[in-house]
Design a protein around this motif. Sequence first.
Motif, PDB file in Angstrom:
ATOM      1  N   ALA A 232      14.778   6.747  -3.763  1.00  0.00           N
ATOM      2  CA  ALA A 232      14.673   6.956  -5.204  1.00  0.00           C
ATOM      3  C   ALA A 232      15.700   6.134  -5.976  1.00  0.00           C
ATOM      4  O   ALA A 232      15.499   5.832  -7.154  1.00  0.00           O
ATOM      5  N   PHE A 233      16.810   5.775  -5.298  1.00  0.00           N
ATOM      6  CA  PHE A 233      17.866   5.014  -5.958  1.00  0.00           C
ATOM      7  C   PHE A 233      17.932   3.571  -5.464  1.00  0.00           C
ATOM      8  O   PHE A 233      18.861   2.839  -5.808  1.00  0.00           O
ATOM      9  N   ALA A 234      16.950   3.196  -4.669  1.00  0.00           N
ATOM     10  CA  ALA A 234      16.916   1.832  -4.165  1.00  0.00           C
ATOM     11  C   ALA A 234      15.723   1.050  -4.709  1.00  0.00           C
ATOM     12  O   ALA A 234      15.641  -0.156  -4.528  1.00  0.00           O
ATOM     13  N   ASP A 235      14.826   1.741  -5.392  1.00  0.00           N
ATOM     14  CA  ASP A 235      13.613   1.117  -5.920  1.00  0.00           C
ATOM     15  C   ASP A 235      13.477   1.511  -7.380  1.00  0.00           C
ATOM     16  O   ASP A 235      13.301   2.698  -7.700  1.00  0.00           O
TER      17      ASP A 235
ATOM     18  N   LEU B 140       4.106   5.729  -5.507  1.00  0.00           N
ATOM     19  CA  LEU B 140       4.186   5.760  -6.969  1.00  0.00           C
ATOM     20  C   LEU B 140       3.150   6.712  -7.562  1.00  0.00           C
ATOM     21  O   LEU B 140       3.430   7.414  -8.546  1.00  0.00           O
ATOM     22  N   VAL B 141       1.963   6.752  -6.976  1.00  0.00           N
ATOM     23  CA  VAL B 141       0.938   7.679  -7.464  1.00  0.00           C
ATOM     24  C   VAL B 141       1.399   9.122  -7.286  1.00  0.00           C
ATOM     25  O   VAL B 141       1.294   9.947  -8.204  1.00  0.00           O
ATOM     26  N   GLY B 142       1.912   9.433  -6.099  1.00  0.00           N
ATOM     27  CA  GLY B 142       2.408  10.780  -5.861  1.00  0.00           C
ATOM     28  C   GLY B 142       3.560  11.140  -6.778  1.00  0.00           C
ATOM     29  O   GLY B 142       3.620  12.249  -7.322  1.00  0.00           O
ATOM     30  N   ILE B 143       4.485  10.210  -6.957  1.00  0.00           N
ATOM     31  CA  ILE B 143       5.626  10.448  -7.846  1.00  0.00           C
ATOM     32  C   ILE B 143       5.162  10.695  -9.272  1.00  0.00           C
ATOM     33  O   ILE B 143       5.651  11.604  -9.963  1.00  0.00           O
TER      34      ILE B 143
ATOM     35  N   LEU C 122      11.670   4.724 -12.494  1.00  0.00           N
ATOM     36  CA  LEU C 122      11.064   4.576 -13.821  1.00  0.00           C
ATOM     37  C   LEU C 122       9.728   5.292 -13.954  1.00  0.00           C
ATOM     38  O   LEU C 122       9.331   5.664 -15.065  1.00  0.00           O
ATOM     39  N   THR C 123       9.024   5.499 -12.853  1.00  0.00           N
ATOM     40  CA  THR C 123       7.707   6.137 -12.932  1.00  0.00           C
ATOM     41  C   THR C 123       7.764   7.527 -13.562  1.00  0.00           C
ATOM     42  O   THR C 123       6.919   7.847 -14.415  1.00  0.00           O
TER      43      THR C 123
ATOM     44  N   VAL D  74       0.835  -1.203   0.000  1.00  0.00           N
ATOM     45  CA  VAL D  74       0.000   0.000   0.000  1.00  0.00           C
ATOM     46  C   VAL D  74       0.866   1.248   0.000  1.00  0.00           C
ATOM     47  O   VAL D  74       0.641   2.188  -0.774  1.00  0.00           O
ATOM     48  N   GLN D  75       1.888   1.272   0.862  1.00  0.00           N
ATOM     49  CA  GLN D  75       2.782   2.417   0.919  1.00  0.00           C
ATOM     50  C   GLN D  75       3.478   2.629  -0.417  1.00  0.00           C
ATOM     51  O   GLN D  75       3.597   3.760  -0.902  1.00  0.00           O
TER      52      GLN D  75
END
Length: 219
Positions: free
Chosen positions: A66-69, A16-19, A74-75, A10-11
């Motif tokens: 941001a650099f671990a996922d 991802l939506v916010g990004i 990519l989003t 969920v988190q």
Amino acid sequence: MLTDLFSPSVQHSLDLVGIFVFAISGALLAVRKNFDVFGMTVLAEVTALGGGVLRDLIIGAEPPAAFADLGYFLTPMLATLLVFFLHPEVERITKAVGVFDAAGLGLFCVTGTMKAHAYGLGLTFAAALGVATAVGGGVLRDILAHEVPSLLRWDRDLYAVPAMMGATMAALLIHFDALSATTSVIPVLTAFVLRLLSMHFHWRAPRAWHRRSAAAEEV
């Protein structure tokens, strides 16, 4: 930690939506500035991830999320492709994008505060980093696009103030040991609704008292 309130899936989905929405705003500004696709990608990445990277570097969360996922990285590229091919259509739904941007603002100011506190910061500084998480990417976007950051301009609807309200409420909930998956929605919605109201009614922060009316306006 955040996973105490929300499941990791969920988190991750909320992030991802916010990004994605923040990246859309960065890519749209790049189009207005006549940037090429690389410039669009840079502005999208910076807008979406800049605030979170700043927060993670300050609190020592390394490497930054941001650099671990790969999904986080990519989003914004997906958002750039969408704007690249469909920017006239995206421009026509800027009001809808503004609504989602307000939602991202509310989400990030709260989750940023929570993460900063989980890494040992006091509540005041955690709230400050929550605000930075929400608005930092937009400031970096405007600087790269050679614009006065909209955060600092009097002729822009309130943006930082809703984030400050949300982050402060989150900090107070932490202070009173009342933060839960249910109560965390309150500061998110507060920031979200306040931002929407400021967009609708064009609320703006006051300028200095006794300001000389003859002074030139910067636009």
